[in-house]
Design a protein around this motif. Structure first.
Motif: not given
Length: 91
Positions: A13-17, A20-23, A25-31
């Motif tokens: 799976x890609x490990x990208x996030x 957001x405008x509130x700075x 991020x959601x960390x990918x589960x796989x990572x």
């Protein structure tokens, strides 16, 4: 209950996030799974260069020392649940 990792095909799976405008991020589960990071872990943010951030699990050396001392005293480790105490301190 661990969250299911959503992706198609045999490719990892890609490990990208996205920031957001509130700075945030959601960390990918796989990572997170690959790094053995779980809910409740404290992460330290290190800046390594332009556009490069590194997240490192933070451990308080004082708590590690306390855990080592408690573990070396017979009977004390069973009476003292250090993980529960840590959770209380964070509340």
């Amino acid at each position: 209950m661990p969250a299911a990792v959503k992706h198609d095909g045999d490719d990892p799976p890609p490990r990208r996030t996205k920031v957001s405008s509130k700075n945030q991020v959601t960390l990918p589960v796989a990572a997170l799974a690959a790094a053995h990071v779980k809910s409740g872990d404290i992460l330290q943010v290190e800046v390594e260069g332009d556009g490069v951030l590194r997240l490192v699990r933070y451990r308080d050396p004082r708590l590690d020392l306390l855990e080592e001392i408690a573990g070396s005293m017979p009977g004390l480790a069973e009476l003292t649940n250090l993980e529960e105490l840590r959770n209380e301190w964070e509340r």
